[in-house]
Design an enzyme around this catalytic site. Structure first.
Site, PDB file in Angstrom:
ATOM      1  N   GLU A  41      51.762  21.838   9.804  1.00 24.61           N
ATOM      2  CA  GLU A  41      50.614  21.830   8.841  1.00 24.61           C
ATOM      3  C   GLU A  41      51.034  22.049   7.222  1.00 24.61           C
ATOM      4  OE1 GLU A  41      47.497  24.892  10.936  1.00 24.61           O
ATOM      5  OE2 GLU A  41      48.167  25.735   9.001  1.00 24.61           O
ATOM      6  N   GLY A  98      50.841  36.826  13.065  1.00 24.55           N
ATOM      7  CA  GLY A  98      51.951  36.535  11.967  1.00 24.55           C
ATOM      8  C   GLY A  98      52.945  36.019  12.349  1.00 24.55           C
ATOM      9  N   ARG A 123      38.028  37.715  20.011  1.00 19.92           N
ATOM     10  CA  ARG A 123      37.971  39.234  19.930  1.00 19.92           C
ATOM     11  C   ARG A 123      37.578  40.113  18.943  1.00 19.92           C
ATOM     12  NH1 ARG A 123      42.152  40.616  16.773  1.00 19.92           N
ATOM     13  NH2 ARG A 123      43.665  38.844  16.445  1.00 19.92           N
ATOM     14  N   GLU A 153      42.189  29.188  12.550  1.00 17.08           N
ATOM     15  CA  GLU A 153      42.262  29.627  13.925  1.00 17.08           C
ATOM     16  C   GLU A 153      40.778  30.256  14.085  1.00 17.08           C
ATOM     17  OE1 GLU A 153      44.924  32.189  15.351  1.00 17.08           O
ATOM     18  OE2 GLU A 153      44.766  33.668  13.858  1.00 17.08           O
TER      19      GLU A 153
HETATM   20  P1  ADP Z   1      48.184  34.113  13.315  1.00 16.66           P
HETATM   21  O1  ADP Z   1      47.768  33.745  14.774  1.00 16.66           O
HETATM   22  O2  ADP Z   1      49.794  34.650  13.014  1.00 16.66           O
HETATM   23  O3  ADP Z   1      47.138  35.103  12.759  1.00 16.66           O
HETATM   24  P2  ADP Z   1      47.361  32.246  11.187  1.00 16.66           P
HETATM   25  O4  ADP Z   1      47.207  30.940  11.443  1.00 16.66           O
HETATM   26  O5  ADP Z   1      45.819  32.924  11.183  1.00 16.66           O
HETATM   27  O6  ADP Z   1      48.286  32.863  12.288  1.00 16.66           O
HETATM   28  O7  ADP Z   1      48.092  32.381   9.883  1.00 16.66           O
HETATM   29  C1  ADP Z   1      48.434  33.753   9.320  1.00 16.66           C
HETATM   30  C2  ADP Z   1      48.648  33.971   7.859  1.00 16.66           C
HETATM   31  O8  ADP Z   1      49.554  32.948   7.554  1.00 16.66           O
HETATM   32  C3  ADP Z   1      47.335  33.181   7.154  1.00 16.66           C
HETATM   33  O9  ADP Z   1      46.455  34.283   6.711  1.00 16.66           O
HETATM   34  C4  ADP Z   1      48.111  32.794   5.855  1.00 16.66           C
HETATM   35  O10 ADP Z   1      48.512  33.999   5.077  1.00 16.66           O
HETATM   36  C5  ADP Z   1      49.261  32.233   6.358  1.00 16.66           C
HETATM   37  N1  ADP Z   1      49.200  30.672   6.709  1.00 16.66           N
HETATM   38  C6  ADP Z   1      48.904  30.153   7.768  1.00 16.66           C
HETATM   39  N2  ADP Z   1      48.888  28.820   7.707  1.00 16.66           N
HETATM   40  C7  ADP Z   1      48.910  28.714   6.453  1.00 16.66           C
HETATM   41  C8  ADP Z   1      49.005  27.243   5.417  1.00 16.66           C
HETATM   42  N3  ADP Z   1      48.892  26.112   6.202  1.00 16.66           N
HETATM   43  N4  ADP Z   1      49.300  27.360   4.235  1.00 16.66           N
HETATM   44  C9  ADP Z   1      49.589  28.661   3.792  1.00 16.66           C
HETATM   45  N5  ADP Z   1      49.664  29.708   4.205  1.00 16.66           N
HETATM   46  C10 ADP Z   1      49.055  29.814   5.575  1.00 16.66           C
HETATM   47  P1  ADP Z   2      43.887  40.968  12.989  1.00 20.43           P
HETATM   48  O1  ADP Z   2      43.625  39.382  12.589  1.00 20.43           O
HETATM   49  O2  ADP Z   2      42.794  41.492  14.101  1.00 20.43           O
HETATM   50  O3  ADP Z   2      44.543  41.659  12.230  1.00 20.43           O
HETATM   51  P2  ADP Z   2      46.473  40.057  14.464  1.00 20.43           P
HETATM   52  O4  ADP Z   2      46.468  38.656  14.719  1.00 20.43           O
HETATM   53  O5  ADP Z   2      47.002  40.491  13.242  1.00 20.43           O
HETATM   54  O6  ADP Z   2      44.887  40.298  14.537  1.00 20.43           O
HETATM   55  O7  ADP Z   2      46.909  40.809  15.744  1.00 20.43           O
HETATM   56  C1  ADP Z   2      46.390  42.147  16.090  1.00 20.43           C
HETATM   57  C2  ADP Z   2      47.439  43.004  15.455  1.00 20.43           C
HETATM   58  O8  ADP Z   2      47.313  44.250  15.905  1.00 20.43           O
HETATM   59  C3  ADP Z   2      48.878  42.644  15.944  1.00 20.43           C
HETATM   60  O9  ADP Z   2      49.902  42.846  14.762  1.00 20.43           O
HETATM   61  C4  ADP Z   2      49.202  43.372  17.061  1.00 20.43           C
HETATM   62  O10 ADP Z   2      50.732  43.763  17.215  1.00 20.43           O
HETATM   63  C5  ADP Z   2      48.636  44.619  16.588  1.00 20.43           C
HETATM   64  N1  ADP Z   2      47.936  45.411  17.846  1.00 20.43           N
HETATM   65  C6  ADP Z   2      47.580  44.957  19.116  1.00 20.43           C
HETATM   66  N2  ADP Z   2      47.220  46.048  19.594  1.00 20.43           N
HETATM   67  C7  ADP Z   2      47.181  47.041  19.129  1.00 20.43           C
HETATM   68  C8  ADP Z   2      47.054  48.489  19.273  1.00 20.43           C
HETATM   69  N3  ADP Z   2      46.545  48.935  20.640  1.00 20.43           N
HETATM   70  N4  ADP Z   2      47.155  49.434  18.302  1.00 20.43           N
HETATM   71  C9  ADP Z   2      47.861  48.918  17.136  1.00 20.43           C
HETATM   72  N5  ADP Z   2      48.097  47.730  17.021  1.00 20.43           N
HETATM   73  C10 ADP Z   2      47.897  46.773  17.893  1.00 20.43           C
HETATM   74 MG    MG Z   3      45.248  34.747  12.212  1.00 21.45          MG
END
Ligand code: ADP
Ligand code: ADP
Ligand code: MG
Length: 455
Positions: free
Chosen positions: A201, A166, A294, A290
């Site tokens: 985007e 996020g 993992r 995306e």
């Molecule tokens: P991250 O790598 O931080 O997980 P994501 O691309 O998966 O980033 O986006 C995380 C969250 O941000 C999404 O679940 C959604 O709530 C919001 N988000 C991301 N892209 C968009 C978009 N183009 N429009 C609206 N919300 C978005």
């Molecule tokens: P997911 O989509 O699996 O929730 P995120 O893109 O939110 O994945 O990333 C994983 C999240 O877990 C991140 O917020 C990161 O800070 C957190 N995180 C990573 N490693 C650990 C850990 N060992 N214990 C708890 N949280 C973790």
């Molecule tokens: Mg994501």
């Protein structure tokens, strides 16, 4: 099969993987920082190595110390958990090429192909999978970003190509605001990820976050295990509650989004567990966001509805075994919900809380699962992610699962540190949550009903 597995992580996920190793009769090795000496993962592993001081960079992100622990322990495979080195191609490469130790995860090339948001979107486009309209790759200059934003239409999002969890996402509502947000997003991305590159985007208004669990073996077979709905997110786009399945998908939509995810995974030679994330708009269109290469934090809800153990499967796949089931053999039973329990104070803007847990009364009963590394007497340090447990419930229907979650949260009592449990109780008792009609704007609306117009 492997002779010994080292788990390069901490917290609940280290416990989760160590348990799986014991169930499979494989000795496990924990690594820990000085601040984690009393953590459950250290106690339940067969062996444990201290890999440095409390901070992440000194320990869990200290590459040479981790590699040394792998060598000394004699482990022949490493499970990276999530976060940390789990999506780091250099780590996987160092293990496999330098030490000859198996990385329990996808091939290095697949990690690289999905490692940045721009390349990942290109892979999705090439596999005929719809993506959120926006730049085709990294956007080089502010002027280019402005032009693109005008073509796409405001509001838009600026996203760090290297972003995750996020972080590195900024919304721009009008042309006047672009310059300021561009500079801030770039600086933030550079500081957080060591890479200032951004993509532009379209901001999808009030979408749902729907993601597909993928499983591939090293013989070219890829299947999906259905979807998870993760629209209950905090103001920083971090997931709070996740469910499986998504209550509003028809079987026809499930089949379409599932096969799109499989195509994307196959196009990068994917093997092992992974997740393809999508946004679903109000008209039922889905767009690739995306791929996370993992195991995901919320994998337990998929386990509950499929009856499969994803960590057992990851280990079997890494050992060269074929997938034990075909797409047609995947069955989805009932409804599962996960709530992330964090040491955060809901009354203080969710500030992280530290200190000793003095009371830890946990819920139980049929269909209730608690994945955690903490206990009464455990000291929460300021060095790590505030997530201290995951509460997972499973029942026949969504309605029954929501009732079970409410009951479990009612039983859950923690003292000594503030947690988000009181907030979760209110959230899951709200009519909007109970109706199941939630999008990513739900929590912002719940927190500030008057002001929230999307985040
Ligand atoms: P991250 O790598 O931080 O997980 P994501 O691309 O998966 O980033 O986006 C995380 C969250 O941000 C999404 O679940 C959604 O709530 C919001 N988000 C991301 N892209 C968009 C978009 N183009 N429009 C609206 N919300 C978005
Ligand atoms: P997911 O989509 O699996 O929730 P995120 O893109 O939110 O994945 O990333 C994983 C999240 O877990 C991140 O917020 C990161 O800070 C957190 N995180 C990573 N490693 C650990 C850990 N060992 N214990 C708890 N949280 C973790
Ligand atoms: Mg994501």
């Amino acid at each position: 099969m492997f002779k010994k597995i080292l788990v390069a992580n901490r917290g609940e996920i280290a416990c989760r993987v160590i348990r799986a190793c014991r169930e499979l009769g494989i000795p496990s090795v924990a690594v820990y920082s000085r601040a984690d000496e009393d953590s459950t993962h250290v106690r339940i592993a067969d062996q444990a190595f201290c890999v440095g001081e409390a901070t992440n960079t000194d320990s869990y992100l200290n590459l040479s110390n981790l590699l040394m622990a792998v060598e000394i322990s004699g482990a022949d495979a490493v499970h990276p958990g999530y976060g940390y080195f789990s999506e780091n191609a250099r780590f996987a490469e160092a293990l496999e090429s330098t030490l000859g130790v198996k990385f329990i995860g996808p091939p290095v090339k697949a990690i690289e192909a999905m490692g940045d948001k721009a390349r990942a979107k290109q892979a999705a486009i090439a596999s005929d999978c719809p993506v959120v309209p926006g730049s085709e790759g990294e956007v080089a200059t502010e002027a280019e970003a402005l032009k693109l934003a005008e073509d796409i239409g405001f509001p838009v999002l600026l996203k760090a190509v290297a972003g995750g969890g996020g972080r590195g996402i900024r919304r721009v509502d009008d042309p006047e605001d672009l310059s300021r947000q561009w500079k801030m997003a770039q600086a933030e991305a550079q500081a957080s990820f060591g890479n200032g590159a951004l993509i532009v985007e379209r901001y999808v208004v009030e979408p749902r976050h729907v993601e597909v669990q993928i499983l591939g073996d090293e013989h070219g077979n890829v299947i999906h295990l259905g979807e998870r709905e993760c629209s209950v997110q905090n103001l920083r786009h971090q997931k709070i509650i996740e469910e499986a399945p998504c209550g509003i998908l028809t079987w026809e939509q499930r089949e379409r989004i599932g096969s799109a995810a499989v195509r994307v995974a196959k196009s990068v030679g994917y093997a092992n567990a992974g997740t393809v994330e999508f946004l679903l708009d109000a008209d039922g269109h889905f767009y690739f966001l995306e791929m996370n290469t993992r195991l995901q934090v919320e994998h337990p809800v998929t386990e509950e509805v499929t009856g499969l153990d994803l960590v057992h499967l990851q280990i079997a796949i890494a050992a060269g075994e074929k997938l034990p089931l075909t797409q047609e053999q995947v069955r989805l039973n009932g409804h599962a919900i996960e709530a992330r329990i964090t040491a955060q104070d809901p009354d203080l803007d969710f500030a992280p809380c530290t200190g000793k847990i003095t009371r830890w009364d946990t819920p139980g009963g049929r269909g209730v699962r608690l994945d955690t590394h903490v206990y009464a007497g455990f000291v929460i340090s300021p060095f790590y992610d505030p997530m201290i447990a995951k509460l997972i419930v499973h029942a026949e229907t969504r309605e029954a699962a929501v009732a079970k979650l409410q009951t479990a949260l009612h039983e859950f009592h923690v003292e000594g540190v503030q947690t988000n449990i009181p907030f979760l109780r209110r959230l899951v008792a709200s009519p909007e949550y109970m109706s199941g009609d939630v999008d990513t704007g739900f929590v912002p609306r719940f927190l500030a009903p008057e002001e929230a117009v999307g985040v």
